[in-house]
Scaffold this motif. Structure first.
Motif, short mmCIF file in Angstrom:
data_model
loop_
_atom_site.label_atom_id
_atom_site.label_comp_id
_atom_site.label_asym_id
_atom_site.label_seq_id
_atom_site.Cartn_x
_atom_site.Cartn_y
_atom_site.Cartn_z
N LYS A 16 -2.03 119.21 48.16
CA LYS A 16 -3.44 119.42 48.47
C LYS A 16 -4.15 118.14 48.06
N PHE A 17 -4.74 117.49 49.02
CA PHE A 17 -5.33 116.19 48.76
C PHE A 17 -6.76 116.22 49.26
N VAL A 18 -7.70 116.15 48.32
CA VAL A 18 -9.11 116.21 48.71
C VAL A 18 -9.89 115.16 47.95
N PRO A 19 -11.00 114.73 48.50
CA PRO A 19 -11.86 113.84 47.72
C PRO A 19 -12.63 114.66 46.69
N THR A 20 -12.77 114.14 45.52
CA THR A 20 -13.42 114.89 44.45
C THR A 20 -14.92 114.95 44.66
N GLN A 21 -15.47 113.93 45.27
CA GLN A 21 -16.88 113.97 45.63
C GLN A 21 -16.99 113.71 47.11
N ARG A 22 -17.98 114.33 47.72
CA ARG A 22 -18.08 114.21 49.17
C ARG A 22 -18.57 112.84 49.61
N GLU A 23 -19.48 112.29 48.82
CA GLU A 23 -20.07 111.01 49.24
C GLU A 23 -20.59 110.27 48.02
N THR A 28 -8.50 113.91 44.46
CA THR A 28 -7.62 114.79 43.69
C THR A 28 -6.45 115.20 44.55
N ALA A 29 -5.26 115.08 43.94
CA ALA A 29 -4.06 115.48 44.67
C ALA A 29 -3.30 116.48 43.83
N GLU A 30 -2.80 117.49 44.48
CA GLU A 30 -2.05 118.50 43.75
C GLU A 30 -0.77 118.80 44.50
N ILE A 40 -3.58 115.64 39.90
CA ILE A 40 -3.90 114.33 39.34
C ILE A 40 -5.12 113.75 40.04
N ASP A 41 -5.85 112.92 39.30
CA ASP A 41 -7.04 112.28 39.88
C ASP A 41 -6.69 110.86 40.25
N MET A 42 -7.11 110.48 41.41
CA MET A 42 -6.80 109.13 41.86
C MET A 42 -8.09 108.40 42.12
#
Lengths: 91, 280
Positions: free
Chosen positions: B178-185, B199-201, B244-246
């Motif tokens: 699951k790979f998403v940006p932690t903040q939208r903008e 963030t990737a999980e 993990i946070d990237m």
């Protein structure tokens, strides 16, 4: 992945790596608190990067301490002399 | 246009006659076999461009075709001469056509080699072209970011336009992350370095190694988008269930403001895609 680009786009090209390389992953979550602070600041300030710069500086400093980033003077990375605020406080 | 008339007439002639007639070398063909061409006058008369020749094949003798217009009748005697001339010159023409065809063959072979060679050469040439012009979203690099920052700080250029940098995250097919940006903008001004997180999980039960790459849209703004440090292009290994946070640390060149092409651009999208390398 790369949508469009009339002329074939990025298909045959090797993408440019980042300037200072790759961030080693923070597997041990050592700088998590700084990250959380920064993110909450972003949310409250309407995602303005300026207002949270001090926190991103803190995060990068944390990384440097924990050996997750090459040590470098942060002023070189754009966190130089802060705008008028601190200078006037110093008077 | 005149040539086409003659050539059409000769081709028709050849179809009608048998080979013996051709060999006869006589200027005048038997009247019975010769087809007569009747020209129907168009509104503007003979000899003009909108004259439509309509061929009527009759067995009338040549001498009796009075209704030819003068333009047409002038053409007729030339036809038998043309056909006889053709097999007079056959010997010499065969040799010259052979020479011509050899030349053509050489030319065509050279063309084939040139095409194949240029398709091989196209790869490095194209790469160089894209590096030079930044076309198609290639992120260019001419001076390092520190140099740029130092230069702009010295100049004291203050950016005024606020650019919204939006984040996008994708995962390749078959990759259980699951790979998403932690903040939208993030709203940033050109000349300010900014930090962003993804963030990737790893949702599977096996450690998976992945590698990511990125793209910046709109393509022409990619020239001004400098990534100082990120997590791409290197294999990242996540244990099962690990999150993990990237971080991505980037910088938008202040020259973005002075470029006329960037006038309408207030949104930049940074997109990352993760691909699976291996799983254990």
């Amino acid at each position: 992945m790369s949508a469009g680009g009339a002329f074939g786009g990025n298909r045959g090209l090797r993408p440019v790596p980042p300037e200072k390389g790759i961030f080693p992953l923070d597997h041990l979550h050592e700088c998590d608190s700084e990250k959380k602070e920064y993110l909450s600041c972003l949310k409250t300030s309407g995602h303005k990067s300026e207002k949270c710069r001090h926190l991103s500086k803190k995060y990068l400093q944390c990384r440097m301490e924990k050996n997750l980033m090459a040590k470098q003077d942060l002023s070189e990375l754009g966190f130089g002399k802060p705008s008028g605020m601190e200078a006037s406080l110093g008077d | 246009m005149a040539w086409s008339r003659i050539s059409s007439r000769t081709s028709l002639l050849n179809r009608l006659k048998n080979p013996e007639v051709l060999l006869r070398e006589s200027r005048f063909l038997p009247d019975s076999l010769y087809p007569s061409y009747k020209f129907f006058k168009a509104s503007s008369g003979c000899g003009s461009n909108n004259l439509m020749p309509r061929c009527e094949f009759t067995t009338r003798p040549l001498t009796k075709s009075y209704d030819f217009c003068s333009y047409g009748s002038r053409r007729l005697p030339r036809i038998p001469a043309f056909s006889s001339q053709r097999h007079y010159a056959s010997h010499a023409s065969v040799a010259s056509t052979e020479k011509k065809s050899k030349k053509t063959l050489l030319y065509l072979t050279a063309l084939v080699f040139a095409m194949v060679g240029s398709s091989y050469a196209a790869v490095p040439l194209y790469r160089r072209f894209c590096q030079a012009t930044g076309y198609g979203g290639t992120v260019q690099r001419r001076e390092s970011v520190e140099e740029k920052i130092a230069r702009h700080e010295k100049d004291g250029t203050m950016a005024t336009r606020e650019i919204v940098v939006q984040f996008n995250a994708d995962v390749a097919d078959g990759m259980p992350w699951k790979f998403v940006p932690t903040q939208r903008e993030v709203r940033v001004k050109p000349g300010e370095s900014a930090l962003a997180f993804y963030t990737a999980e790893n949702r599977s039960l096996k450690p998976i190694t992945g590698v990511s790459t990125y793209n910046v849209t709109p393509m022409k703004a990619a020239v001004y988008f400098n990534k100082i440090q990120c997590f791409c292009f290197e294999e990242q290994r996540l244990l099962p269930g690990e999150q993990i946070d990237m971080p991505v640390f980037f910088y938008l060149d202040p020259e973005f403001e002075t470029d006329a092409r960037m006038d309408g651009i207030n949104n930049i999208i940074l997109s990352y895609t993760f691909f699976k390398v291996s799983e254990e």
